[in-house]
Scaffold this active site. Sequence first.
Site, PDB file in Angstrom:
ATOM      1  N   ASN A 189       0.845  -1.200   0.000  1.00  0.00           N
ATOM      2  CA  ASN A 189       0.000   0.000   0.000  1.00  0.00           C
ATOM      3  C   ASN A 189       0.880   1.250   0.000  1.00  0.00           C
ATOM      4  OD1 ASN A 189       0.682  -0.791   2.671  1.00  0.00           O
ATOM      5  ND2 ASN A 189      -0.972   0.411   3.547  1.00  0.00           N
ATOM      6  N   ILE A 190       0.441   2.250  -0.734  1.00  0.00           N
ATOM      7  CA  ILE A 190       1.193   3.500  -0.894  1.00  0.00           C
ATOM      8  C   ILE A 190       0.230   4.652  -0.616  1.00  0.00           C
ATOM      9  CG2 ILE A 190       2.580   4.914  -2.459  1.00  0.00           C
ATOM     10  CD1 ILE A 190       3.051   2.262  -4.092  1.00  0.00           C
ATOM     11  N   GLU A 191       0.394   5.260   0.551  1.00  0.00           N
ATOM     12  CA  GLU A 191      -0.549   6.307   0.964  1.00  0.00           C
ATOM     13  C   GLU A 191      -0.112   7.683   0.469  1.00  0.00           C
ATOM     14  OE1 GLU A 191      -1.001   5.670   5.211  1.00  0.00           O
ATOM     15  OE2 GLU A 191      -2.182   3.863   4.844  1.00  0.00           O
ATOM     16  N   CYS A 226      -4.096   0.673  -2.510  1.00  0.00           N
ATOM     17  CA  CYS A 226      -3.940  -0.530  -1.699  1.00  0.00           C
ATOM     18  C   CYS A 226      -2.891  -1.457  -2.324  1.00  0.00           C
ATOM     19  CB  CYS A 226      -5.260  -1.292  -1.617  1.00  0.00           C
ATOM     20  SG  CYS A 226      -6.562  -0.434  -0.733  1.00  0.00           S
ATOM     21  N   GLU A 279      -3.133  -4.624  -2.988  1.00  0.00           N
ATOM     22  CA  GLU A 279      -3.674  -5.540  -4.004  1.00  0.00           C
ATOM     23  C   GLU A 279      -3.664  -4.891  -5.382  1.00  0.00           C
ATOM     24  OE1 GLU A 279      -4.897  -4.769  -1.073  1.00  0.00           O
ATOM     25  OE2 GLU A 279      -6.134  -6.362  -0.212  1.00  0.00           O
ATOM     26  N   CYS A 288     -10.256  -4.576   0.370  1.00  0.00           N
ATOM     27  CA  CYS A 288     -11.364  -3.605   0.440  1.00  0.00           C
ATOM     28  C   CYS A 288     -12.284  -3.783  -0.774  1.00  0.00           C
ATOM     29  CB  CYS A 288     -10.820  -2.179   0.511  1.00  0.00           C
ATOM     30  SG  CYS A 288     -10.256  -1.536  -1.084  1.00  0.00           S
ATOM     31  N   CYS A 301     -10.741  -2.956  -4.172  1.00  0.00           N
ATOM     32  CA  CYS A 301      -9.810  -4.001  -4.624  1.00  0.00           C
ATOM     33  C   CYS A 301     -10.564  -5.247  -5.070  1.00  0.00           C
ATOM     34  CB  CYS A 301      -8.809  -4.335  -3.524  1.00  0.00           C
ATOM     35  SG  CYS A 301      -7.593  -3.027  -3.274  1.00  0.00           S
TER      36      CYS A 301
HETATM   37  N1  THU Z   1      -5.158  -1.554   2.692  1.00  0.00           N
HETATM   38  C1  THU Z   1      -4.604  -2.340   1.727  1.00  0.00           C
HETATM   39  O1  THU Z   1      -3.588  -1.995   1.106  1.00  0.00           O
HETATM   40  N2  THU Z   1      -5.213  -3.519   1.441  1.00  0.00           N
HETATM   41  C2  THU Z   1      -6.222  -4.061   2.171  1.00  0.00           C
HETATM   42  O2  THU Z   1      -6.597  -5.195   1.912  1.00  0.00           O
HETATM   43  C3  THU Z   1      -6.829  -3.289   3.259  1.00  0.00           C
HETATM   44  C4  THU Z   1      -6.379  -1.885   3.386  1.00  0.00           C
HETATM   45  C5  THU Z   1      -4.462  -0.323   3.050  1.00  0.00           C
HETATM   46  C6  THU Z   1      -5.108   0.960   2.646  1.00  0.00           C
HETATM   47  C7  THU Z   1      -4.485   1.922   3.632  1.00  0.00           C
HETATM   48  O3  THU Z   1      -3.205   2.313   3.143  1.00  0.00           O
HETATM   49  C8  THU Z   1      -4.268   1.088   4.878  1.00  0.00           C
HETATM   50  O4  THU Z   1      -4.318  -0.273   4.448  1.00  0.00           O
HETATM   51  C9  THU Z   1      -5.290   1.332   5.973  1.00  0.00           C
HETATM   52  O5  THU Z   1      -6.568   1.227   5.496  1.00  0.00           O
END
Ligand code: THU
Length: 148
Positions: free
Chosen positions: A55-57, A66, A68, A101, A104
């Site tokens: 995940n890259i915020e 996310c 995935e 999520c 995804c």
């Molecule tokens: N996130 C994912 O990358 N994949 C998931 O299956 C659930 C949530 C990330 C999104 C965000 O960067 C962090 O987790 C918190 O929600």
Amino acid sequence: MNIEEVIDFTAVEPDVQSLIKKTVAAREYSYSPYSKFKVGAGVLCIDGTIFTGCNIENASYPVGICAERTAIVKAVSEGKRKFKVLAVVADKENNTFTTPCGLCRQTIAEFGDIPIYLAEPLMKSVLRTSLSKLLPCAFGLGNAEILQ
Ligand code: THU
């Protein structure tokens, strides 16, 4: 195959064990300064190749991606569309495996009803499920023939 069960990591097929290990490593690259929740994902393609992601915020929260979708975008942009397995690695929340999520799930649905393995970083047990279990009646699941 029972597609929704918690199994010991050692009982997982060797190629999926390898996928999960690479996914654990990819999770370490997570850029998640806001949530501090690290997620890794990996796709095992039909031809045996593996693409991983994290995940890259972003300071503008909705811009974040996310793990995935990072992994799937990497694979598709390298010409791979046929996936054998998707793995997701994250800490459990409330003793529950982290699941993809909704956004995804819809992205995964584009590429078929693939098995999905959810694991923790310590790789003790694994929850084996599938896209159709996580997203029943998904829009576009009948489009497999356009993915050749
Ligand atoms: N996130 C994912 O990358 N994949 C998931 O299956 C659930 C949530 C990330 C999104 C965000 O960067 C962090 O987790 C918190 O929600």
